[in-house]
Each structure stands twice: as structure tokens, then as C-alpha cells.
Design a protein around this motif. Structure first.
Motif, PDB file in Angstrom:
ATOM      1  N   UNK A 249      58.349  62.498  64.130  1.00  0.00           N
ATOM      2  CA  UNK A 249      57.304  62.224  65.117  1.00  0.00           C
ATOM      3  C   UNK A 249      57.227  60.738  65.459  1.00  0.00           C
ATOM      4  N   UNK A 250      57.840  59.912  64.634  1.00  0.00           N
ATOM      5  CA  UNK A 250      57.801  58.454  64.810  1.00  0.00           C
ATOM      6  C   UNK A 250      58.937  58.026  65.748  1.00  0.00           C
ATOM      7  N   UNK A 251      58.562  57.560  66.930  1.00  0.00           N
ATOM      8  CA  UNK A 251      59.573  57.190  67.919  1.00  0.00           C
ATOM      9  C   UNK A 251      60.478  56.060  67.451  1.00  0.00           C
TER      10      UNK A 251
ATOM     11  N   UNK B 189      60.759  66.262  71.335  1.00  0.00           N
ATOM     12  CA  UNK B 189      59.440  65.630  71.197  1.00  0.00           C
ATOM     13  C   UNK B 189      59.191  64.530  72.219  1.00  0.00           C
ATOM     14  N   UNK B 190      60.243  63.996  72.823  1.00  0.00           N
ATOM     15  CA  UNK B 190      60.023  62.971  73.857  1.00  0.00           C
ATOM     16  C   UNK B 190      60.781  63.301  75.147  1.00  0.00           C
ATOM     17  N   UNK B 191      61.090  64.599  75.294  1.00  0.00           N
ATOM     18  CA  UNK B 191      61.803  65.097  76.481  1.00  0.00           C
ATOM     19  C   UNK B 191      63.094  64.324  76.744  1.00  0.00           C
ATOM     20  N   UNK B 192      63.739  63.924  75.676  1.00  0.00           N
ATOM     21  CA  UNK B 192      65.069  63.324  75.795  1.00  0.00           C
ATOM     22  C   UNK B 192      65.075  61.821  76.014  1.00  0.00           C
ATOM     23  N   UNK B 193      63.921  61.178  75.982  1.00  0.00           N
ATOM     24  CA  UNK B 193      63.861  59.749  76.336  1.00  0.00           C
ATOM     25  C   UNK B 193      64.753  58.894  75.419  1.00  0.00           C
ATOM     26  N   UNK B 194      64.574  59.017  74.111  1.00  0.00           N
ATOM     27  CA  UNK B 194      65.373  58.200  73.194  1.00  0.00           C
ATOM     28  C   UNK B 194      66.853  58.567  73.286  1.00  0.00           C
TER      29      UNK B 194
END
Lengths: 311, 122
Positions: A104-106, A139-144
């Protein structure tokens, strides 16, 4: 004809202790005979058509439960070293998702992706392709993932084969989605109905076992787009085991994980990570080599158990 | 201006995919139904065991305390999204006794695999 004879010899050697599917799929269960088979196979590459690539999957970098895999910090590294020690370098390597363990930690997600990318960068191949898994991207829609590995769906061509990488994980509901399906339809429209197409995904595009999330929410609509094409094969990950399935004329092949195996679909009440077997270290873990026989429109699969690769 | 909590009726049961194990009838007056409220949050449903009576109409009401989740029971052919700020509902009449599993089908984090429960129809 000479190529055909060589090819048969390759399969015979490579298949020692294994099996060859009559459907046009060669499957090697043991590493025996690989070197001899490779030497023969090398002779087929002069025509510039046949090629092979390696599929690695579900490395879950960042996972750290020693009861499941006491070598969690080195299994991926050893797989990379094993690929680098193949008698011949593959044309390219593809990772079919879940490169990293979810968090959960970006910041931690990015740290894991950075470490993974560094390890994958040790592969002594010209090209490495990446797909996202839900652990990387949901969890971030692929951002990372996009920051580290670029687009999550794309096409590329290699020696006459069109590869289509699909993203069915950035949507946490496990769908490809309408926009990407439109893009896929557009890409397919550029191809002849007999074009050689390999689709790469993380989740299965068919309902393997939906109760365990072993499906793509709109997989049926994706398959409707693919089925008019006569030469399509799908390689995917996610289920941490080898599975072969056919939808019409389209074959689907899942790969083993590089972190933990999972039970056969529905074989246990719950989907649990199968614990490390001290009597059989690395049991159920491995990677795959896919040899494309362009003349016969077939793909020969050879499975490399990590138990062998880690020696 | 604060957006009022919306009450959204979602009957997302996948009737076409309903299993022969537990055929579900959905048409009944809402006033006659038992209402069971289920709360979703990382990584659990509350309650995680839902007891229903065979042939007794029921409305399953879902809300989430944190992020988007999903409710899916493949065996019963039931499915709905559970989105923040909304109440999702599934109306059904259980017809077959038994124990049926359900799970969250929206990947919600490190404990997603454990987010599941059972419906017991007596």
C-alpha cells in the motif's frame, strides 16, 4: 526438408523425459538434453525466421516470508543467471507480470520496482519486455509501473510475429476495459487474418477459476476480437503454475512463478501459497523458453525448473 | 457543499450465470424482505458469515468503509461492486440449502486474497 528433420531431432533430444503434445506443442519437463538440443536448434536460425524467447513470471520482488520461500531474496537473481547461462541467448525476455509484491506504500512500491529493474537489467539479452500484474499496478492504476517500465499495453513485431501485450490488471476489477479493447481492435485490423500473433497478458483471458480471480472480467470480449484470427497464441502468468487451455483454435499457456507455487484450480477450498518443501527445494518454480517454429506455425515450450537452474 | 450520501440500488446479480446449485428468484416486494447489511473494508467483510433462510426473500446491502471492493459468489451467481459513498443491493430468494463462498473481486491490497466469507442457507 532439412529444417524439418533438424526440428524433429531437436524435439527428440529436448523431450528426453518429457512429452511432446500432438497439438503442435512441445513440452520439456526436465532439463536433460537441453544443451544437445540447443546445439541442433542453433543450426535452424540461419533462415532468420525461427527464434526463441524466455518467459519469466510472477517474481513478486519484495515478498519476504521464509516459510513460503526461504530464498525470496535470490530466486529472481538465480533465474536471471540461469537465463544468462543458456547455451544461446534468447532473442528477448518477457516478464508477464507481478514483478513486485504489492504494498500500500507508494514509496516502497517504487523501491521494489527499482530493485527489480536493476536485477532484470543484468539479463544478457538485447531486449526485455515487461507486463504488469495486479500486484504492480492495481492499487495505483499502473502509475508506478508506467514510471519504471513504460506503457502497460503495446505491440511489437519480431521476425514476422506480432506480439500484443495487454493490460488486464491496472483496473483493479481485472478488466482490459473498453478503451484498450478499442485499441486492440484497431491493432488487429492492421493484420491479415492469418498473421502470426502472440498475446501476452497477466491474468488468463478465459474463465479458468473466477472464484480465485483467475479470469479477466471482460476476457470473453477480448477473445471475440481474437478468434477471427487463425494463428493466435496466448502466454500469461498469475496462476503460478503451468496450465494449457484452448479456446476454439487459440491456445493459452500459463507460466510458473519465481516465488511460490499455487494449487491447481479448485483443488483446495482456498487459494493458498504452497509452502516450501525442504525435500524438494524450488518445487513448482521455474521459467519457460518458447521456440517459434515459423514454418509450421507452432511454438515449442520448454520448462526450466528452478530446482535445476539454482544448482 | 457536502454531497449527501447516495443510496444507489444495484441489482448486479448475474442471473444468466447463476449456478444450478442455488437458483435465485429476485422479484418480490421490497417491504417483505429481510435486510442484511454487510460492511466491506480492507481486508474483511463484516459479517463474514451470512445466515439466510431458504425461500425467505432477502436484500443484501453493501457499503465500504475505505475503498472500492467487490462482492462475488460464483456458486450463487451473485456479483456487485461496493463503491465508497454508495449502498449496493442484491435482492434474492435463496432456493437451495448449503454453504456458499464469496470473495472480494476488486484487488484491494496485500490482504486481498483473504477477503472472503460464506453464505449459509438453512
Amino acid at each position: 526438408m532439412e529444417k524439418h528433420i533438424d526440428r524433429r531431432a531437436f524435439l527428440k533430444l529436448a523431450g528426453i523425459g518429457g512429452a511432446v503434445f500432438v497439438s503442435g506443442l512441445g513440452l520439456l519437463q526436465h532439463a536433460d538434453g537441453i544443451a544437445a538440443a540447443r546445439a541442433l536448434y542453433r543450426g535452424n536460425e540461419a533462415d532468420g525466421e525461427d527464434f526463441f524467447f524466455v518467459q519469466l513470471s510472477d517474481s513478486h520482488w519484495g515478498f519476504s516470508n521464509p516459510a513460503i520461500n526461504p530464498h525470496y531474496g535470490t530466486t529472481l537473481v538465480r533465474a536471471v543467471e540461469a537465463v544468462n547461462h543458456l547455451p544461446q541467448a534468447p532473442d528477448f525476455v518477457v516478464f508477464t507480470g507481478d514483478l513486485t509484491q504489492t504494498t500500500e506504500d507508494g514509496s516502497e512500491r517504487r523501491r521494489r520496482m527499482e530493485q527489480f529493474r536493476e536485477i532484470a537489467g543484468r539479463l544478457a539479452v538485447k531486449e526485455v519486455r515487461f507486463l504488469a500484474g495486479e500486484h504492480d499496478a492495481a492499487l495505483d492504476e499502473g502509475k508506478a509501473f508506467h514510471e519504471f517500465f513504460g506503457p502497460s499495453f503495446y505491440t511489437f513485431k519480431h521476425k514476422g510475429v506480432t506480439f500484443i501485450a495487454l493490460d488486464n490488471v491496472s483496473d483493479p476489477e481485472g478488466a482490459v476495459g473498453e478503451g484498450q479493447r478499442r485499441w486492440l481492435a484497431g491493432e488487429l485490423a492492421k493484420l491479415s487474418r492469418s498473421a502470426a500473433i502472440i498475446v501476452l497478458t497477466h491474468l488468463p483471458l478465459f474463465d479458468l477459476y473466477p472464484s480465485w480471480d483467475w479470469a479477466t472480467a471482460d476476457g470473453g470480449q477480448v477473445m471475440e476480437l481474437l478468434l477471427p484470427y487463425s494463428n493466435v497464441t496466448v502466454f500469461y502468468g498469475h496462476i503460478h503454475q503451468i496450465n494449457h487451455h484452448t479456446t476454439g483454435h487459440i491456445n493459452h499457456h500459463s507460466a510458473q512463478s519465481l516465488m511460490w507455487p499455487l494449487p491447481a484450480p479448485g483443488s483446495l477450498p482456498r487459494k493458498i501459497q504452497l509452502p516450501w518443501d525442504t525435500r524438494q527445494p524450488y518445487k513448482g518454480l521455474g521459467f519457460r523458453e518458447v521456440a517459434a517454429d515459423r514454418r509450421h506455425s507452432r511454438y515449442d515450450l520448454r520448462e526450466f525448473p528452478m530446482a535445476e537452474a539454482a544448482k | 457543499m457536502r454531497v449527501p450520501h447516495r443510496m444507489v440500488v444495484t441489482v448486479a446479480a448475474m442471473a444468466a450465470a447463476a449456478s444450478a446449485l442455488a437458483p435465485i428468484r429476485q422479484a418480490f416486494p421490497a417491504s417483505t424482505a429481510q435486510v442484511v447489511h454487510i460492511t466491506a473494508r480492507r481486508f474483511q467483510f463484516s459479517p463474514s458469515v451470512i445466515h439466510l433462510k431458504r425461500s425467505l426473500p432477502v436484500v443484501l446491502e453493501f457499503t465500504t468503509l475505505d475503498r472500492k471492493h467487490g462482492f462475488k459468489s460464483s456458486l450463487l451467481g451473485l456479483h456487485t461492486a461496493i463503491s465508497p459513498g454508495q449502498t449496493s443491493r442484491i435482492r434474492l430468494v435463496p432456493n437451495t440449502a448449503g454453504t456458499f463462498t464469496f470473495h472480494c473481486d476488486v484487488f484491494c491490497g496485500s490482504g486481498h486474497e483473504e477477503m472472503e466469507g460464506t453464505i449459509v442457507i438453512e
